[in-house]
Scaffold this active site. Structure first.
Site, PDB file in Angstrom:
ATOM      1  N   LYS A 194       1.555   6.671  62.690  1.00  0.00           N
ATOM      2  CA  LYS A 194       2.192   5.383  62.333  1.00  0.00           C
ATOM      3  C   LYS A 194       3.673   5.579  62.626  1.00  0.00           C
ATOM      4  CE  LYS A 194       4.260   3.007  59.445  1.00  0.00           C
ATOM      5  NZ  LYS A 194       5.641   2.484  59.768  1.00  0.00           N
ATOM      6  N   GLU A 268       7.980  16.252  54.494  1.00  0.00           N
ATOM      7  CA  GLU A 268       9.324  16.704  54.864  1.00  0.00           C
ATOM      8  C   GLU A 268      10.265  15.576  54.462  1.00  0.00           C
ATOM      9  OE1 GLU A 268      12.519  17.059  55.973  1.00  0.00           O
ATOM     10  OE2 GLU A 268      12.064  16.899  58.111  1.00  0.00           O
ATOM     11  N   GLY A 270      13.889  15.383  53.552  1.00  0.00           N
ATOM     12  CA  GLY A 270      15.343  15.255  53.536  1.00  0.00           C
ATOM     13  C   GLY A 270      16.052  16.251  52.642  1.00  0.00           C
ATOM     14  N   CYS A 303      18.100  15.136  58.183  1.00  0.00           N
ATOM     15  CA  CYS A 303      17.768  15.672  56.864  1.00  0.00           C
ATOM     16  C   CYS A 303      18.450  17.014  56.629  1.00  0.00           C
ATOM     17  CB  CYS A 303      16.260  15.778  56.711  1.00  0.00           C
ATOM     18  SG  CYS A 303      15.458  16.327  58.192  1.00  0.00           S
ATOM     19  N   GLU A 405      21.512  12.025  49.139  1.00  0.00           N
ATOM     20  CA  GLU A 405      21.423  12.061  50.597  1.00  0.00           C
ATOM     21  C   GLU A 405      21.965  10.735  51.137  1.00  0.00           C
ATOM     22  OE1 GLU A 405      17.472  11.903  52.639  1.00  0.00           O
ATOM     23  OE2 GLU A 405      18.271  13.581  53.779  1.00  0.00           O
ATOM     24  N   LYS A 475      11.813  22.314  46.431  1.00  0.00           N
ATOM     25  CA  LYS A 475      12.181  21.268  45.476  1.00  0.00           C
ATOM     26  C   LYS A 475      11.840  19.882  46.080  1.00  0.00           C
ATOM     27  CE  LYS A 475      16.451  23.064  44.424  1.00  0.00           C
ATOM     28  NZ  LYS A 475      17.662  23.328  43.672  1.00  0.00           N
TER      29      LYS A 475
HETATM   30  P1  NAI Z   1      10.941   5.737  54.508  1.00  0.00           P
HETATM   31  O1  NAI Z   1      10.587   7.013  53.883  1.00  0.00           O
HETATM   32  O2  NAI Z   1      10.721   4.512  53.704  1.00  0.00           O
HETATM   33  O3  NAI Z   1      10.150   5.568  55.898  1.00  0.00           O
HETATM   34  C1  NAI Z   1       9.560   6.633  56.616  1.00  0.00           C
HETATM   35  C2  NAI Z   1       8.205   6.195  57.134  1.00  0.00           C
HETATM   36  O4  NAI Z   1       7.346   5.912  56.036  1.00  0.00           O
HETATM   37  C3  NAI Z   1       8.232   4.909  57.977  1.00  0.00           C
HETATM   38  O5  NAI Z   1       7.322   5.037  59.048  1.00  0.00           O
HETATM   39  C4  NAI Z   1       7.756   3.870  56.995  1.00  0.00           C
HETATM   40  O6  NAI Z   1       7.160   2.751  57.602  1.00  0.00           O
HETATM   41  C5  NAI Z   1       6.733   4.639  56.199  1.00  0.00           C
HETATM   42  N1  NAI Z   1       6.409   4.072  54.885  1.00  0.00           N
HETATM   43  C6  NAI Z   1       7.214   3.320  54.086  1.00  0.00           C
HETATM   44  N2  NAI Z   1       6.545   2.974  52.974  1.00  0.00           N
HETATM   45  C7  NAI Z   1       5.305   3.508  53.054  1.00  0.00           C
HETATM   46  C8  NAI Z   1       4.149   3.502  52.206  1.00  0.00           C
HETATM   47  N3  NAI Z   1       4.141   2.866  51.046  1.00  0.00           N
HETATM   48  N4  NAI Z   1       3.055   4.185  52.616  1.00  0.00           N
HETATM   49  C9  NAI Z   1       3.047   4.837  53.780  1.00  0.00           C
HETATM   50  N5  NAI Z   1       4.094   4.869  54.624  1.00  0.00           N
HETATM   51  C10 NAI Z   1       5.210   4.213  54.268  1.00  0.00           C
HETATM   52  O7  NAI Z   1      12.474   5.843  54.982  1.00  0.00           O
HETATM   53  P2  NAI Z   1      13.498   4.680  55.378  1.00  0.00           P
HETATM   54  O8  NAI Z   1      13.286   3.494  54.481  1.00  0.00           O
HETATM   55  O9  NAI Z   1      13.421   4.490  56.832  1.00  0.00           O
HETATM   56  O10 NAI Z   1      14.901   5.384  55.031  1.00  0.00           O
HETATM   57  C11 NAI Z   1      15.370   5.478  53.705  1.00  0.00           C
HETATM   58  C12 NAI Z   1      16.053   6.803  53.459  1.00  0.00           C
HETATM   59  O11 NAI Z   1      15.149   7.870  53.606  1.00  0.00           O
HETATM   60  C13 NAI Z   1      17.196   7.160  54.403  1.00  0.00           C
HETATM   61  O12 NAI Z   1      18.401   6.585  54.035  1.00  0.00           O
HETATM   62  C14 NAI Z   1      17.231   8.661  54.291  1.00  0.00           C
HETATM   63  O13 NAI Z   1      17.997   9.043  53.172  1.00  0.00           O
HETATM   64  C15 NAI Z   1      15.789   9.042  54.068  1.00  0.00           C
HETATM   65  N6  NAI Z   1      15.139   9.498  55.324  1.00  0.00           N
HETATM   66  C16 NAI Z   1      14.850  10.830  55.485  1.00  0.00           C
HETATM   67  C17 NAI Z   1      14.317  11.276  56.674  1.00  0.00           C
HETATM   68  C18 NAI Z   1      13.995  12.712  56.910  1.00  0.00           C
HETATM   69  O14 NAI Z   1      14.071  13.166  58.035  1.00  0.00           O
HETATM   70  N7  NAI Z   1      13.574  13.465  55.925  1.00  0.00           N
HETATM   71  C19 NAI Z   1      14.062  10.371  57.797  1.00  0.00           C
HETATM   72  C20 NAI Z   1      14.334   8.987  57.514  1.00  0.00           C
HETATM   73  C21 NAI Z   1      14.859   8.590  56.322  1.00  0.00           C
END
Ligand code: NAI
Ligand code: MG
Length: 503
Positions: A194, A268, A270, A303, A405, A475
C-alpha cells in the site's frame, strides 16, 4: 480491466510528466494495471509547483481483497520455485531497476519534491542495490540439523509466511518499499504494497518493471488512504505478515489490528536521533557530517535525522557558526535542477506542521532561530513548499522541539559539559532509532555507543540505512529489523521442525 495492460512506456522514460500521466489512476494487481473497483481517484501534486501531475487509484477493501487473493494464489507456486532461483529473479529485477535509475529518480523528484542530484538519484540507486543484495541471499535460507536421538533425523527448514502486507510512507518510498519487498520475495512470500498517498507513482512503476521478470501476482501494489486502503490490508485474513514504516500513532493502530489476527508485525516508526559532538572531533568533518546527519538535502524528512545536536561547550559557538555557514551555502530550488541541494516539503499538511514547530521555537524566551539558505527566486516555484532550514539554540531539554519528531529541516543544538549528563539526556527520549558520536577518543566513543539506547550508533559518520546492516529501532522507534540477512530470516520466514523416525 484495461484493454491495454501496460499503458506505460517499455523503455526508460525521462519525461517524468509523460510517465506520471501514463501511471495515473492505476493499481498493479495480478500482473496488470487496473483502476480502482470504485473508479475513484485522488490527485498527486508536485510540491515544488503546487500543480497536479497525476491521479492515483483510490483503493478500498474491494481492491485490497482482489490484490491479496491474487497474491495468495501466486504464493503457492512462488514458494515452489527453488530459493536460489527466486533470488536470481530478484537479482534480474535489480538490473532492470538500474537501467531505469534515471527515470525513477526524475519521477520520485516530481512527486516528492526531493532534489534529483542529492536525493532522488541516490534513492533510485540504493533501491537497485537492495534488490541486488537480497537477490544474492536465496541460498542462505538454510535450516539446521538438530541432535535428538539415534535413528531420528531432526531438521529445521525455513518456510515463507504467505502473503505479506507492506505499508510505506512518502519520505523515501522506493527504498522503504525495497527493504520490505526484496526479502519477502526471496524468502518465498508474495507481497501487496500500500503506497503512500503523497507518493504513489515511482513505486507503481517499479512494481510494473519487476512484474516483467516475476510471475504475475507475486508483487502487487494498491494506492489509497490509510484507513480505507491500509487498514483492510492489515486486517485481511489471507495477509500473514504485516510490515509498516511511518508514524508511531499509525504504527500502534497497525500493530493492534495485526495482533487481533495474531500475525507478526515489523514496525519502523521514526525517531529523535541525537548527535553528540566532542571537542576533540575532526571539526570540519563533523560540521559537514552534521549537514548529512540532519538530512538537510531531504528537508530533514528522515526518521534518522540528527534533530538534537549536543556539542561540547568549548567548541559550541564555533560549531553553530560554521554549521550555519555550511547550510547557508546549500542551494534551495527546483528539485529537477542539477544545481539544487534542497527541494521541498512533501505536502501542505507537513509544511504547516513544521512551521508550527518553528513558530513555537521562535516564541520561546531565550531561544535563537538561525535561519539558513535563500528561497528560490524562480516565479514557477512561487507556490512550492520551500522552507528555510532552521538551527535553534537556547532551547532547553523540555522543549517540544527537543522531545518530538518534527520531520522537517529543523534541528536544535545544545551545549554540554559532562559526557555522563549528555548520555542521560540523549537517552531521555521516547525514541531509540539512531545516534551518532563524533570524537577521536574511541575509548569514550565506544563506551557511549554501548550505552546509547538506539538501534544504530555510528562514530564519526552518520549514514542512512545500508544493505547488509540490520536496521530498526528500540522503544517507540519500532519493532524488528530490516535490511539484513538476519532480518529476512527472522521476519519473513518461520522455522519448521521435521523429524523422521528411522528406527
Ligand atoms: P502515517 O504513519 O500516517 O502514514 C504512513 C502510511 O500509513 C501511509 O501509507 C498511510 O496511508 C498509512 N496509514 C495511515 N493510517 C493507516 C491505518 N489506519 N491503517 C493502515 N495504514 C495506515 O504518516 P503521515 O501521516 O504521512 O506522517 C505523519 C508523521 O509521521 C510525520 O510528520 C513524521 O513525523 C512521521 N513519519 C515517519 C516516517 C518514518 O520513516 N518512520 C515516515 C513518514 C512519516
Ligand atoms: Mg497520518
Amino acid at each position: 480491466m484495461l484493454d491495454t495492460p501496460h499503458p506505460t512506456p517499455a523503455a526508460p522514460c525521462l519525461d517524468q510528466q509523460k510517465l506520471a500521466t501514463a501511471l495515473s489512476g492505476l493499481h498493479f494487481i495480478g500482473g496488470r494495471y487496473v483502476p480502482a473497483v470504485s473508479g475513484k481517484t485522488f490527485p498527486v501534486v508536485n510540491p515544488a509547483t503546487g500543480i497536479q501531475v497525476a491521479t492515483a487509484a483510490e483503493g478500498d477493501a474491494a481492491d485490497v481483497d482482489a490484490a491479496v487473493r491474487d497474491a495468495a494464489r501466486a504464493q503457492k507456486e512462488w514458494a515452489k520455485v527453488p530459493a536460489r532461483k527466486r533470488g536470481a529473479l530478484v537479482h534480474q529485477c535489480a538490473a532492470l531497476l538500474k537501467e531505469h535509475q534515471e527515470e525513477l529518480a526524475r519521477l520520485i523528484a516530481l512527486e516528492t519534491g526531493k532534489a534529483l542530484r542529492t536525493e532522488s538519484r541516490v534513492e533510485a540507486g540504493v533501491v537497485a542495490d537492495v534488490f541486488e543484495f537480497f537477490g544474492g541471499l536465496g541460498s542462505e535460507l538454510k535450516g539446521e540439523s538438530v541432535p535428538f536421538a539415534p535413528n531420528v533425523l531432526s531438521v529445521t527448514v525455513r518456510e515463507p509466511l504467505g502473503v505479506v502486507g507492506a505499508i510505506i510512507p512518502w519520505n523515501v518510498p522506493m527504498l522503504l518499499m525495497a527493504l520490505k519487498v526484496a526479502p519477502a520475495l526471496v524468502a518465498g512470500n508474495t507481497v501487496v504494497v500500500k503506497s503512500a498517498e503523497e507518493a504513489p507513482l515511482a513505486v507503481l512503476r517499479i512494481c510494473e518493471l519487476m512484474n516483467r521478470v516475476l510471475p504475475p501476482g507475486c508483487f502487487n501494489m494498491v494506492s489509497g488512504m490509510g484507513p480505507e486502503c491500509g487498514a483492510p490490508l492489515v486486517e485481511h485474513p489471507l495477509v500473514r505478515k504485516v510490515t509498516f514504516t511511518g508514524s508511531v500513532e499509525t504504527g500502534k493502530i497497525v500493530a493492534k489490528a495485526a495482533s487481533q489476527k495474531l500475525v507478526p508485525v515489523t514496525l519502523e516508526l521514526g525517531g529523535k536521533s541525537p548527535m553528540i559532538v566532542f571537542q576533540d572531533c575532526d571539526f570540519a568533518k563533523t560540521v559537514s557530517g552534521a549537514l548529512t546527519s540532519m538530512r538537510f538535502t531531504r528537508q530533514g524528512q528522515s526518521c534518522t535525522a540528527a534533530s538534537r545536536i549536543y556539542v561540547e561547550r568549548p567548541i559550541f559557538d564555533a560549531f553553530v557558526a560554521e554549521m550555519k555557514k555550511a547550510v547557508d551555502a546549500m542551494v534551495m530550488g527546483d528539485p529537477l535542477d542539477e544545481k539544487t541541494d534542497i527541494g521541498t516539503i512533501i505536502s501542505q499538511g507537513q509544511f504547516e506542521k513544521v512551521q508550527a514547530y518553528i513558530a513555537e521555537g521562535k516564541a520561546t524566551a531565550g531561544a535563537t532561530a538561525h535561519e539558513c539558505s535563500a528561497m528560490p527566486s524562480d516565479p514557477a516555484l512561487k507556490k512550492g513548499l520551500f522552507l528555510r532550514p532552521v538551527i535553534f539554540t537556547g532551547l532547553d531539554g523540555n522543549s517540544r522541539l527537543v522531545k518530538e519528531e518534527i520531520f522537517g529541516p529543523v534541528t536544535v543544538i545544545q551545549a554540554f559539559d559532562d559526557p555522563e549528563a549528555v548520555l542521560a539526556e540523549a537517552n531521555d527520549s521516547e525514541y531509540g532509532l539512531a545516534a551518532s558520536l563524533w570524537t577521536n577518543n574511541l575509548k569514550v566513543g565506544l563506551d557511549l555507543a554501548h550505552r546509547l539506547e538506539a538501534g544504530l550508533v555510528q562514530i564519526n559518520q552518520n549514514l542512512v540505512v545500508q544493505a547488509n546492516l540490520s536496521y530498526g529501532g528500540v522503544k517507540s522507534s519500532g519493532l524488528g529489523k530490516e535490511a539484513s540477512l538476519e532480518a529476512m530470516l527472522e521476519h519473513f520466514t518461520h522455522k519448521k521442525t521435521i523429524m523422521v523416525n528411522m528406527a
